[in-house]
Design a protein around this motif. Structure first.
Motif, PDB file in Angstrom:
ATOM      1  N   ARG A 357       0.835  -1.195   0.000  1.00 16.79           N
ATOM      2  CA  ARG A 357       0.000   0.000   0.000  1.00 16.79           C
ATOM      3  C   ARG A 357       0.871   1.246   0.000  1.00 16.79           C
ATOM      4  O   ARG A 357       1.818   1.366   0.775  1.00 16.79           O
ATOM      5  N   THR A 394      -4.470   6.961  -1.530  1.00 17.92           N
ATOM      6  CA  THR A 394      -3.807   5.687  -1.293  1.00 17.92           C
ATOM      7  C   THR A 394      -4.026   4.768  -2.484  1.00 17.92           C
ATOM      8  O   THR A 394      -5.038   4.870  -3.188  1.00 17.92           O
ATOM      9  N   SER A 396      -3.189   0.511  -3.529  1.00 17.37           N
ATOM     10  CA  SER A 396      -2.652  -0.796  -3.158  1.00 17.37           C
ATOM     11  C   SER A 396      -2.341  -1.590  -4.420  1.00 17.37           C
ATOM     12  O   SER A 396      -3.128  -1.611  -5.371  1.00 17.37           O
TER      13      SER A 396
END
Length: 454
Positions: A357, A394, A396
């Motif tokens: 992440r 963010t 991932s």
């Protein structure tokens, strides 16, 4: 956390919990499935005798109804106000955001059911006269855990009575803001300082198990928890990384308590509190700095709690030397960080398959007020200057076995991140960093790596 759940010897029962804060984003995909639903209409909680009815099927009530302190205007919508800090939404996500729904992260307790009561304005404006009726109402709905991410100041009789008069509810609270490690015992922080078996006081620990931004105190603080570099819910249906903040410490420990109550609802708050404190992982930095001298260990708490309750462990084997559960943290190597043509480039290697992440954060200046670094305004312009890192986006990325970047001796994998916000807009010029962490298939997390972009 998956290891702790593997050790549960019984299916978890849902547990009503109260996050007394700025409200919850009721439409958030990670919170909406976890809301409490009132079985039948009842009188609403009220701080000023305003009356009202919470209808069947609703999750709660707004006890304040305004965007700033003043005359209260309670209503039936406990939503976190749009455009506000979203503090309650973030705190709730840490405690009990939904698991395995394909979006965002996951909260500590998959069995939490949120009794949604809006009791605070932004800026830690949480009047004790509002908290007391909220506690009474939530406890009457079966709330076993209440998480407070604020300090009350000297306890008023109403809040003290509300806590003490509900011995079946565990109140998880904090000793300080985020101004740094200091001994809080002399300050007598409240409700931490309340001598009651149903109060658990939690501070922050650093990624290396040291002291961090929260206070310590062998009389005030029971345990510490790490709060940095996780994913939580944000207002408006989004997600963002957590940071060092006592606001995230309370819901983390509250989530562990929720799991224990889910294993055995007949347990008392004193039983749950003792299991969390007595099973804490001892570390040198916290020796003599808290009641436990350590950091919350969810798996150990489940094991000890079940041993004391006579409950056989689940498939995880009960922990200890004979435990076959994978507890090895993956190692993570990250290099690069150069930005070109709207992309940041990295070279990444992780020791085993899993998910990596990346959290993009922007450096902002502000003014310190109420123990936090806040945006500069006319009202706080004379306060000390400070620096804060604001979450932007963010992402991932899955690292599969047999592909580049997986294995201790493997070649690094090239990763490019678009310098865009979570809404897809190009990030403005400024100073940015990326916080990187790997999670393997067993749920073990690597140490975090932070790369300043250039």
């Amino acid at each position: 956390m998956p290891q702790a759940l593997d050790l549960a010897g019984r299916p978890l029962q849902d547990v009503p919990v109260l996050v007394a804060d700025t409200g919850l984003d009721l439409q958030h995909p990670d919170l909406a499935p976890r809301l409490y639903a009132l079985p039948s209409a009842v009188a609403a909680p009220s701080a000023e005798g305003a009356g009202g009815t919470v209808q069947a099927g609703r999750p709660g009530w707004d006890l304040i109804g305004t965007n700033a302190p003043g005359a209260l205007a309670p209503d039936d919508d406990p939503d976190d106000p749009p455009g506000g800090s979203g503090h309650g939404t973030m705190v709730a996500g840490v405690l009990g955001a939904a698991w395995n729904n394909g979006v965002g992260g996951a909260g500590v307790a998959p069995n939490a059911r949120f009794v949604a009561l809006r009791t605070c304005w932004d800026g830690d404006e949480c009047f004790q006269s509002v908290q007391a009726p909220a506690i009474d109402w939530a406890a009457a709905r079966g709330a076993r855990v209440a998480s407070f991410s604020w300090l009350s100041g000297p306890l008023e009789d109403g809040l003290r009575d509300a806590i003490v008069s509900h011995p079946q509810t565990l109140f998880v609270t904090i000793p300080s803001g985020n101004g740094g490690a200091f001994d809080a015992d002399g300050d007598d922080p409240q409700p931490c300082g309340l001598d009651a078996p149903n109060v658990l006081c939690v501070s922050t620990s650093a990624p290396d198990d040291g002291l961090d931004c929260g206070a310590f105190g062998p009389r005030s603080v029971d345990v510490a928890v790490p709060t940095r570099n996780n994913i939580t819910t944000t207002n408006g249906g989004g997600f963002g990384p957590t940071s060092c903040a006592t606001s995230f410490a309370a819901p983390t420990a509250a989530g562990v308590a929720t799991i224990l109550f889910g294993i055995d609802p007949s347990a008392s708050p004193a039983d749950v509190r003792a299991a969390i404190i007595d099973s804490a992982r001892k570390v040198p930095a916290w020796a003599g700095k808290s009641t436990s001298g350590g950091i919350v260990d969810a798996a150990a708490a489940v094991t000890l709690f079940q041993q004391r309750r006579g409950i056989a462990p689940g498939n995880g084997g009960g922990g200890g030397a004979g435990d076959s559960q994978d507890r090895t943290k993956p190692s993570l190597t990250v290099g690069g960080g150069r930005v070109s043509r709207g992309f940041a480039s990295f070279s990444v290697r992780v020791s085993e398959p899993g998910t990596v992440r990346f959290a993009i954060e922007r450096r902002l200046s502000g003014r310190r007020a109420s123990g936090r670094c806040r945006p500069a305004t006319a009202a706080n312009r004379r306060r000390p200057r400070c620096v804060r890192w604001a979450a932007q986006r963010t992402q991932s990325i899955t690292f599969r076995d047999g592909t580049a970047g997986v294995g201790a001796d493997a070649k690094t994998r090239k990763v490019r991140l678009a310098m865009k916000s979570s809404s897809g807009k190009r990030l403005p010029s400024g100073t940015y960093r990326v916080v990187v962490r790997a999670t393997d298939a067993a749920g073990n997390r690597s140490a975090t790596r932070t790369v300043t972009l250039r």
